[in-house]
Design an enzyme around this catalytic site. Structure first.
Site: not given
Ligand code: CP3
Length: 342
Positions: A25, A29, A38, A75, A153
């Site tokens: 991640r 953010r 964003r 994602d 999911y």
């Molecule tokens: O790692 C990185 O920097 C690359 C980007 C990345 C994102 N999602 C961006 C994202 C990666 C590798 C993921 C994978 C992902 N997505 C996983 C596996 C990794 C983990 O954390 O377990 C999962 C379970 C998801 C599903 C998902 N997408 C969730 C649970 C969320 C909400 C999380 C939150 O913090 O709000 C997302 C959205 C998401 N994916 C965000 C980002 C930067 C936040 C969105 C935003 O900008 O508001």
């Protein structure tokens, strides 16, 4: 040739002067630059589908933090959407699927393999642009969700503390569950092949909810599919399996023969080494909350962690960095590793 290839050298099993570092991640953010991009858009899904902007936010942490690898901003939920189950991201709440899978008929109706994967051209386009803009500074990681985590999911429809509906699906409709896992596996292999073709240098599989299962269930519903994915990709690029909380299946995960295993902070490096031996490449495992602490505590904890892995190690957190983590804490972490010498 990639200028800073320390991440790939460790994945190949080479000994290096220090461990490489990147953060799950890191593109997100924690960076004001990301938040600015964003805020200029209507939503997260729009960003994921905009290749130029994806390239920009993928490279931001390389410029700002000096990490040893970039991870493509995207994602794991693009695969369910490509299979026919669209997702949304609700602010402050997380992923949401308006439609979920209830029975085998729903699973049969999904697309899979190349048909699904070829719908994700915006991802491949983003990889090509990112590779060009990165100009061989560091390697680019591509990723996908593990079949079980995507099933979670697709059945549950949103995040959950227990994923009880998803687990109910495994226990009460095992035939439908296996068919779904098989279809996700085929779509994921085709997707990752396309990503490799577009230019990613390594791939990571995220099994974020692995720890909600037990040993036997993990062996039945997860290991065989991870094995297929790893076997299909390993000849082409290094594969990292990050199965969060799956300490109980480390022996089987090691047996898959992927390049590296990611571990979380609940799993002791010494315990993992007792199963994998000293030369398996391991990635992890600092508790992301350590980065809220003062810098001397961050440095001390990071150095202790490096030493407890004893080499063949890629430094990372044990899960994604939290969005409200102070940026100077993240920088202190990265700096500690980059100045460390074995
Ligand atoms: O790692 C990185 O920097 C690359 C980007 C990345 C994102 N999602 C961006 C994202 C990666 C590798 C993921 C994978 C992902 N997505 C996983 C596996 C990794 C983990 O954390 O377990 C999962 C379970 C998801 C599903 C998902 N997408 C969730 C649970 C969320 C909400 C999380 C939150 O913090 O709000 C997302 C959205 C998401 N994916 C965000 C980002 C930067 C936040 C969105 C935003 O900008 O508001």
């Amino acid at each position: 040739m990639i200028e800073n290839d320390i991440f790939l050298r460790v994945l190949r099993g080479e000994a290096t002067e220090r461990p490489p570092v990147w953060l799950m991640r890191q593109a997100g953010r924690i960076l004001p630059q990301y938040r600015a991009v964003r805020e200029s858009l209507s939503g997260f899904v729009e960003l994921v589908k905009s290749p130029e902007l994806v390239s920009e936010v993928t490279i931001q942490p390389v410029d700002e933090l000096g990490v040893d690898a970039a991870i493509l901003f995207s994602d794991i939920l693009v695969i369910p959407e490509a299979m026919g189950l669209p997702y949304e991201l609700i602010e402050q709440k997380g992923p949401y699927f308006p439609r979920t899978l209830k029975n085998i008929e729903d699973v049969i109706a999904l697309d899979s393999g190349k048909i699904a994967a070829d719908r994700l051209s915006y991802v491949y386009e983003a990889i090509k642009i990112t590779k060009k803009n990165l100009a061989n500074r560091v390697p680019l990681i591509g990723f996908a969700g593990a079949p079980f985590t995507l099933l979670c999911y697709m059945v549950e429809g949103k995040g959950s503390k227990t994923f009880s509906q998803a687990k109910k699906f495994l226990y009460t409709q095992p035939e439908a569950a296996h068919l779904l896992l098989d279809k996700i596996t085929e779509a994921t292999i085709a997707y990752l092949h396309n990503k490799i073709e577009a230019g990613v240098d390594a791939v990571q599989i995220f099994d974020s909810w692995a720890g909600s299962l037990d040993h036997e269930t993990y062996n039945t519903f997860c290991i065989p599919y991870l094995q297929r994915i790893s076997d299909a990709l390993m000849p082409k690029v290094p594969v990292i399996l990050f199965c969060k909380g799956a300490w109980f299946s480390l022996k089987e995960l090691h047996g898959i023969g992927s390049s590296a295993l990611g571990i979380d902070w609940n799993t002791e490096p010494h315990f993992v080494r007792s199963i994998t031996g000293p030369s398996k490449v391991l990635q992890g495992n600092l508790d992301p909350c350590v980065l809220y602490a003062d810098h001397s505590f961050i440095r001390k904890t990071t150095i202790e962690m490096i030493q407890s892995f004893g080499g063949h190690h890629i430094v990372n957190l044990g899960h994604g960095v939290y969005p409200d983590t102070p940026l100077d804490g993240v920088k202190a972490f990265v700096e500690t590793i980059k100045t460390y010498r074995y």
